[in-house]
Design a protein around this motif. Sequence first.
Motif, PDB file in Angstrom:
ATOM      1  N   ALA A  17      11.414  -1.264   5.383  1.00 61.15           N
ATOM      2  CA  ALA A  17       9.990  -0.715   4.706  1.00 61.15           C
ATOM      3  C   ALA A  17      10.192  -0.775   3.422  1.00 61.15           C
ATOM      4  CB  ALA A  17       9.737   0.810   5.274  1.00 61.15           C
ATOM      5  N   ALA A  18      11.263  -0.490   2.744  1.00 60.11           N
ATOM      6  CA  ALA A  18      11.406  -0.435   1.248  1.00 60.11           C
ATOM      7  C   ALA A  18      11.583  -1.730   0.600  1.00 60.11           C
ATOM      8  CB  ALA A  18      12.778   0.427   0.872  1.00 60.11           C
ATOM      9  N   ALA A  19      12.221  -2.673   1.390  1.00 58.90           N
ATOM     10  CA  ALA A  19      12.156  -4.347   1.097  1.00 58.90           C
ATOM     11  C   ALA A  19      10.733  -4.703   1.143  1.00 58.90           C
ATOM     12  CB  ALA A  19      13.008  -4.976   1.924  1.00 58.90           C
ATOM     13  N   GLY A  20       9.881  -4.272   2.167  1.00 55.44           N
ATOM     14  CA  GLY A  20       8.700  -4.673   2.252  1.00 55.44           C
ATOM     15  C   GLY A  20       7.721  -4.036   1.061  1.00 55.44           C
ATOM     16  N   ALA A  21       7.998  -2.918   0.647  1.00 54.53           N
ATOM     17  CA  ALA A  21       7.293  -2.508  -0.601  1.00 54.53           C
ATOM     18  C   ALA A  21       7.755  -3.272  -1.884  1.00 54.53           C
ATOM     19  CB  ALA A  21       7.595  -0.995  -0.747  1.00 54.53           C
ATOM     20  N   LEU A  22       8.856  -3.621  -2.070  1.00 51.26           N
ATOM     21  CA  LEU A  22       9.571  -4.261  -3.126  1.00 51.26           C
ATOM     22  C   LEU A  22       8.630  -5.731  -3.230  1.00 51.26           C
ATOM     23  CD1 LEU A  22      13.190  -3.522  -3.588  1.00 51.26           C
ATOM     24  CD2 LEU A  22      11.360  -2.526  -5.067  1.00 51.26           C
ATOM     25  N   ALA A  23       8.812  -6.410  -2.108  1.00 52.66           N
ATOM     26  CA  ALA A  23       8.040  -7.693  -1.744  1.00 52.66           C
ATOM     27  C   ALA A  23       6.555  -7.755  -2.142  1.00 52.66           C
ATOM     28  CB  ALA A  23       8.304  -8.006  -0.294  1.00 52.66           C
ATOM     29  N   GLN A  24       5.806  -6.290  -1.689  1.00 51.26           N
ATOM     30  CA  GLN A  24       4.327  -6.155  -2.111  1.00 51.26           C
ATOM     31  C   GLN A  24       4.298  -6.125  -3.585  1.00 51.26           C
ATOM     32  OE1 GLN A  24       1.938  -3.466  -0.198  1.00 51.26           O
ATOM     33  NE2 GLN A  24       3.809  -3.141   1.286  1.00 51.26           N
ATOM     34  N   THR A  25       5.161  -5.664  -4.231  1.00 52.39           N
ATOM     35  CA  THR A  25       5.253  -5.204  -5.763  1.00 52.39           C
ATOM     36  C   THR A  25       5.321  -6.656  -6.351  1.00 52.39           C
ATOM     37  OG1 THR A  25       5.825  -3.127  -5.420  1.00 52.39           O
ATOM     38  CG2 THR A  25       6.080  -4.167  -7.694  1.00 52.39           C
ATOM     39  N   ALA A  26       6.475  -7.449  -5.964  1.00 55.51           N
ATOM     40  CA  ALA A  26       6.546  -8.618  -6.769  1.00 55.51           C
ATOM     41  C   ALA A  26       5.546  -9.567  -6.567  1.00 55.51           C
ATOM     42  CB  ALA A  26       7.969  -9.222  -6.129  1.00 55.51           C
ATOM     43  N   GLY A  27       4.709  -9.459  -5.367  1.00 56.05           N
ATOM     44  CA  GLY A  27       3.745 -10.673  -5.072  1.00 56.05           C
ATOM     45  C   GLY A  27       2.488 -10.293  -5.961  1.00 56.05           C
ATOM     46  N   TRP A  28       2.352  -9.130  -6.013  1.00 55.95           N
ATOM     47  CA  TRP A  28       0.972  -8.599  -6.663  1.00 55.95           C
ATOM     48  C   TRP A  28       1.516  -8.820  -8.307  1.00 55.95           C
ATOM     49  CZ3 TRP A  28      -3.352  -8.214  -4.975  1.00 55.95           C
ATOM     50  CH2 TRP A  28      -3.741  -7.664  -3.662  1.00 55.95           C
ATOM     51  N   VAL A  29       2.514  -8.812  -8.747  1.00 56.37           N
ATOM     52  CA  VAL A  29       2.929  -9.083 -10.070  1.00 56.37           C
ATOM     53  C   VAL A  29       2.678 -10.637 -10.262  1.00 56.37           C
ATOM     54  CG1 VAL A  29       4.779  -9.331 -12.012  1.00 56.37           C
ATOM     55  CG2 VAL A  29       4.426  -7.314 -10.682  1.00 56.37           C
ATOM     56  N   LEU A  30       3.232 -11.288  -9.402  1.00 59.25           N
ATOM     57  CA  LEU A  30       3.102 -12.738  -9.518  1.00 59.25           C
ATOM     58  C   LEU A  30       1.553 -13.215  -9.453  1.00 59.25           C
ATOM     59  CD1 LEU A  30       6.219 -14.097  -7.311  1.00 59.25           C
ATOM     60  CD2 LEU A  30       5.985 -14.355  -9.866  1.00 59.25           C
ATOM     61  N   ALA A  31       0.957 -12.445  -8.582  1.00 58.57           N
ATOM     62  CA  ALA A  31      -0.524 -12.858  -8.220  1.00 58.57           C
ATOM     63  C   ALA A  31      -1.345 -12.722  -9.707  1.00 58.57           C
ATOM     64  CB  ALA A  31      -1.326 -12.239  -7.285  1.00 58.57           C
ATOM     65  N   VAL A  32      -1.130 -11.591 -10.306  1.00 60.63           N
ATOM     66  CA  VAL A  32      -1.629 -11.268 -11.490  1.00 60.63           C
ATOM     67  C   VAL A  32      -1.443 -12.309 -12.515  1.00 60.63           C
ATOM     68  CG1 VAL A  32      -1.851  -9.491 -13.319  1.00 60.63           C
ATOM     69  CG2 VAL A  32      -2.068  -8.859 -11.107  1.00 60.63           C
ATOM     70  N   ILE A  40       3.523  -6.393   3.200  1.00 63.57           N
ATOM     71  CA  ILE A  40       2.876  -5.424   4.162  1.00 63.57           C
ATOM     72  C   ILE A  40       3.388  -5.163   5.518  1.00 63.57           C
ATOM     73  CG2 ILE A  40       0.525  -4.948   5.231  1.00 63.57           C
ATOM     74  CD1 ILE A  40      -0.845  -5.857   2.374  1.00 63.57           C
ATOM     75  N   ALA A  41       3.647  -6.376   6.000  1.00 69.03           N
ATOM     76  CA  ALA A  41       4.027  -6.625   7.590  1.00 69.03           C
ATOM     77  C   ALA A  41       5.616  -5.920   7.601  1.00 69.03           C
ATOM     78  CB  ALA A  41       3.950  -8.089   8.001  1.00 69.03           C
ATOM     79  N   LEU A  42       6.213  -6.202   6.564  1.00 66.13           N
ATOM     80  CA  LEU A  42       7.637  -5.727   6.631  1.00 66.13           C
ATOM     81  C   LEU A  42       7.558  -4.115   6.484  1.00 66.13           C
ATOM     82  CD1 LEU A  42       9.914  -7.940   4.449  1.00 66.13           C
ATOM     83  CD2 LEU A  42      10.069  -7.414   6.810  1.00 66.13           C
ATOM     84  N   ALA A  43       6.636  -3.713   5.632  1.00 68.95           N
ATOM     85  CA  ALA A  43       6.427  -2.268   5.332  1.00 68.95           C
ATOM     86  C   ALA A  43       6.182  -1.401   6.623  1.00 68.95           C
ATOM     87  CB  ALA A  43       5.745  -1.901   4.119  1.00 68.95           C
ATOM     88  N   VAL A  44       5.074  -2.022   7.264  1.00 69.36           N
ATOM     89  CA  VAL A  44       4.463  -1.387   8.520  1.00 69.36           C
ATOM     90  C   VAL A  44       5.592  -1.423   9.569  1.00 69.36           C
ATOM     91  CG1 VAL A  44       2.862  -1.816  10.325  1.00 69.36           C
ATOM     92  CG2 VAL A  44       2.001  -1.966   7.690  1.00 69.36           C
ATOM     93  N   ILE A  45       6.091  -2.762   9.785  1.00 70.98           N
ATOM     94  CA  ILE A  45       7.063  -2.753  10.749  1.00 70.98           C
ATOM     95  C   ILE A  45       8.105  -1.750  10.592  1.00 70.98           C
ATOM     96  CG2 ILE A  45       8.709  -4.240  12.121  1.00 70.98           C
ATOM     97  CD1 ILE A  45       6.748  -6.658  11.400  1.00 70.98           C
ATOM     98  N   GLY A  46       8.780  -1.893   9.353  1.00 71.55           N
ATOM     99  CA  GLY A  46       9.930  -0.897   9.189  1.00 71.55           C
ATOM    100  C   GLY A  46       9.547   0.448   9.158  1.00 71.55           C
ATOM    101  N   ALA A  47       8.379   0.802   8.602  1.00 71.84           N
ATOM    102  CA  ALA A  47       8.072   2.377   8.916  1.00 71.84           C
ATOM    103  C   ALA A  47       7.797   2.542  10.132  1.00 71.84           C
ATOM    104  CB  ALA A  47       6.769   2.737   7.955  1.00 71.84           C
ATOM    105  N   SER A  48       7.050   1.892  11.006  1.00 71.99           N
ATOM    106  CA  SER A  48       7.097   2.326  12.599  1.00 71.99           C
ATOM    107  C   SER A  48       8.342   2.249  13.191  1.00 71.99           C
ATOM    108  CB  SER A  48       6.134   0.987  13.235  1.00 71.99           C
ATOM    109  OG  SER A  48       4.763   0.991  12.453  1.00 71.99           O
ATOM    110  N   LEU A  49       9.102   1.357  12.886  1.00 70.27           N
ATOM    111  CA  LEU A  49      10.478   1.491  13.690  1.00 70.27           C
ATOM    112  C   LEU A  49      11.552   2.461  13.266  1.00 70.27           C
ATOM    113  CD1 LEU A  49      11.218  -2.407  14.055  1.00 70.27           C
ATOM    114  CD2 LEU A  49      10.475  -0.823  16.013  1.00 70.27           C
TER     115      LEU A  49
END
Length: 65
Positions: A42-57, A20-29
């Motif tokens: 920002a795209a790397a941040g979105a991929l990290a979010q997706t991987a994190g949610w998959v692992l959490a579930v 989330i932090a990467l996505a927000v920072i990347g999109a803002s910049l």
Amino acid sequence: MSDTNTIAVRRALLLVFAGIALAVIGASLATATGRPVWRAVAAAGALAQTAGWVLAVYYRRGGAA
């Protein structure tokens, strides 16, 4: 949920928040500077979010046991 699963879920959620932090920072910049490299961040941040949610579930449903 065992302690091992609890720790694994917390680590996965940390990955989500880092994404989330990467996505927000990347999109803002990207908006502020117009440079395409920040879109990649920002795209790397979105991929990290997706991987994190998959692992959490996965860990929450007993995948780490």
